[in-house]
Write a protein that holds these residues in place. Sequence first.
Motif, PDB file in Angstrom:
ATOM      1  N   ARG A  86       6.382  -8.864  13.263  1.00 44.22           N
ATOM      2  CA  ARG A  86       6.956  -7.133  13.973  1.00 44.22           C
ATOM      3  C   ARG A  86       6.583  -8.153  15.098  1.00 44.22           C
ATOM      4  O   ARG A  86       5.138  -7.894  15.160  1.00 44.22           O
TER       5      ARG A  86
ATOM      6  N   HIS B 146      15.699 -18.645   7.815  1.00 44.34           N
ATOM      7  CA  HIS B 146      16.534 -16.967   7.995  1.00 44.34           C
ATOM      8  C   HIS B 146      16.660 -16.688   8.897  1.00 44.34           C
ATOM      9  O   HIS B 146      16.158 -15.586   9.493  1.00 44.34           O
TER      10      HIS B 146
ATOM     11  N   ASP C 119      18.251 -14.627  10.507  1.00 45.01           N
ATOM     12  CA  ASP C 119      19.386 -13.639  10.659  1.00 45.01           C
ATOM     13  C   ASP C 119      18.103 -11.975   9.654  1.00 45.01           C
ATOM     14  O   ASP C 119      18.897 -10.810   9.244  1.00 45.01           O
ATOM     15  N   LYS C 120      16.979 -13.472   9.443  1.00 42.42           N
ATOM     16  CA  LYS C 120      15.341 -12.271   8.675  1.00 42.42           C
ATOM     17  C   LYS C 120      15.057 -11.816   9.999  1.00 42.42           C
ATOM     18  O   LYS C 120      14.581 -13.067  10.208  1.00 42.42           O
TER      19      LYS C 120
ATOM     20  N   CYS D 263      10.953 -11.566  10.738  1.00 38.28           N
ATOM     21  CA  CYS D 263       9.417 -12.239  10.301  1.00 38.28           C
ATOM     22  C   CYS D 263       8.010 -11.760   9.829  1.00 38.28           C
ATOM     23  O   CYS D 263       7.380 -11.312  10.056  1.00 38.28           O
TER      24      CYS D 263
ATOM     25  N   SER E  77      10.911  -8.555   4.881  1.00 42.40           N
ATOM     26  CA  SER E  77      12.268  -8.855   5.535  1.00 42.40           C
ATOM     27  C   SER E  77      12.896 -10.205   4.818  1.00 42.40           C
ATOM     28  O   SER E  77      13.695 -10.530   4.568  1.00 42.40           O
ATOM     29  N   CYS E  78      11.894 -11.462   4.911  1.00 47.73           N
ATOM     30  CA  CYS E  78      11.799 -12.640   4.989  1.00 47.73           C
ATOM     31  C   CYS E  78      11.072 -12.703   3.711  1.00 47.73           C
ATOM     32  O   CYS E  78       9.680 -12.732   3.760  1.00 47.73           O
TER      33      CYS E  78
ATOM     34  N   CYS F 236       7.320 -19.674   5.230  1.00 48.75           N
ATOM     35  CA  CYS F 236       8.065 -20.936   6.180  1.00 48.75           C
ATOM     36  C   CYS F 236       8.001 -22.235   7.055  1.00 48.75           C
ATOM     37  O   CYS F 236       6.252 -22.332   7.036  1.00 48.75           O
TER      38      CYS F 236
END
Length: 761
Positions: A31, A283, A285-286, A288, A292-293, A331
């Motif tokens: 973030r 992802h 659309d999400k 890091c 969220s992910c 990830c």
Amino acid sequence: MSDAPVTAPRYTVAVRALCEFGAKRGDLDLRFTPAPTAQEGIAGHATVAGRRRAGYQREVALHGEYGSLLVRGRADGYDPQHQRLEEIKTYRGDFQRIPDNHRALHWAQAKVYGWLQCQALALPRIELALVYFNIVTQKETVLAESYEAGELRSFFEAICAGFLDWAERELAHRAARDDALGALAFPYPEFHAGQRQLAEAVYKAASTGRCLLAQAPTGIGKTLGTLFPLLKAFPARRLDKLFFLPAKTSGRRLPLDALAQLRGAGLPLRVLELVARDKACEHPDKACHGESCPLAQGFYDRLPAAREAALAEGCMDQAAVRAAAAAHQVCPYYLSQELARWSDAVVGDYNYYFDITALLHGLTVANQWRVGVLADEAHNLLERGRSMYSAELDQRELQALRKAAPKPVKSALDRLNRAWNALHDAEGAPYRVLPAVPDAFQNALQRAGAAVIDYLTEHPAQIDGALQRFYFDAMHFARLTDVFGEHSLFDVTRQPGSGQRQYARLCLRNVVPAPFLAQRFADAHCAVLFSATLSPAAFYADTLGLPPSTVTIDVASPFRAEQLAVRLAGHISTRYPDRARSLAPIAALIAAQYRRQPGNYLAFFSSFEYLQQALAQFQSGQPDIPVWAQSRGMDERAQHEFLARFVADGQGIGFAVLGGAFAEGIDLPGRRLIGAFIATLGLPQLNPVNEQIMQRMQAIFGAGYDYTYLYPGLQKVVQAAGRVIRSRDDQGVVYLIDDRFTRRQVRDLLPTWWQVESLAE
């Protein structure tokens, strides 16, 4: 070039790397946390140290051993009077928002340094302090604890023990790797013509720790001819890593295949492919972070198993890394960045080593690795280097931002806009160069960046993408302003707006990347830059910052003059004022060659406009001949369709732009391509920017025209012509269409194996 003395096998690890391996836990959290810049961090450390009493020691070098492990690093500060060791961390915003797992990592570092200091000074106990310094408020928050030396020793030994098993396996892997490399034989019965000359030069460069600039023609096997000798030098020179850096994404396949071939011969080599974040993200659309992910949640908890699984595979291309990441739910992009620490050979774009914040260069310096760098298609490094060290700001984007900016930020953006307006030329000149970025603008830009960062820090739930982009662009611009010099231009371009409004685009335009790239070469044990077009060598050595000890070679071509008919149409001018008159004779020349010998051809022009004019002229007179053309902004699918037309024994003409996607880096062997028409000298456009670049090149090197126009232009011509002959069995023809090709200076820059035949008018 670095050339550290060879020592007995021992695994050396930095304190930070040791702690990250053993103490980093929890989520991957990216973030937007506006961390201080490197310069702000340095300034913050200096401020804290400046507040300390006389006798305070800064940057204390420490080291210690555990088994075969050597741990070393620099503690931020030590107060001998109070026996207090400090670990200083700079930050912005709310102290309470520093994540717990970050603080745990900071304490781990402090404890390791604490034991190393106790050991060095025979201290029975020591006070450790985490000093968090807010660079905005200049306030310190200090967390201090007193520790017995025995307690710190136990912590040090525990974290080392957790790493030692890994380190010993790494040492065993390296020993096995180097033993295998010592016995490794070239995978073919013999070298290609010219390949041995290249390989010997690469091996000598690696053995002596020097740079090599190698011009080597297409078709000799440059990829294997550079990889094999550099790997063979690993054991004797105790090299840690090999970085193979292609200019384009498509250039990764050849080195990956060559390394896979060597691995297939029993070589236990860990090979990693690095890919861009947008191509690796599962992802998109999400965000890091763990909230969220799902691949960020608990990332560091699952990382060890994922890391071990990927390394066990050995061949870690994009598909293998993705598979390992999926199996352990982490990830893939950040897994690959972790794997870079443990790989023997890494294949990735130029920017991973040469850019300002390059991952591989940063790891090399932090870990004091001895690395060998291979830069493929190195004629591209000048333009790529320029782009890495340039920055641009558009006033129209600032105006749009001001309209929607929150109140705490708007006033700072308004002040920046006023400073920006002061850069407009009162006489309305569309383009001008200023000697430096004015102090008033720099100050306004810094304040605007600070206002944005403060707002984003205080409102983490209200992240604005436009504000973030502005902040990153502004800070990049400010960073380059700090290192502005004769290697760059500061120019202002006027842009029309609605009504009478005028905007200005500001550019810190790097002209000579040498001052920046020179340190990259210095930090490598050896570097090899190779391409089919690196002539004249002095031009590339000057502009790229190669050291004076650099060796240059020009590998003889394996091709025979009779394989390639080079025909010069010196009666045609393709200069801009003459283009309309050139269209009919060019079309006639192309048609005559095609009628005489039907097959697949490429026709290159200096611009899309010129291409379209020539295409229209040709189609009007030769409607039966198949043609297809490159268009602006072609995506990968369209490019693939363009190249798919070049089938063996096919017939037709592809119209393309010189210097574009089809002028280099494509392979159409045999009858897939039998000829090319090059209707341009390839010179960069004559415009105010290039004229300023020419003046700067003249001031620095005394060769403004050659360095700005002639050498880059002829490099494009030779690259495009090189698409025709790809193997020792190919036959083809190249037409050079422009009267300037008749000049001796120009002819001297063409490949020596060409025999150029002038056509009659």
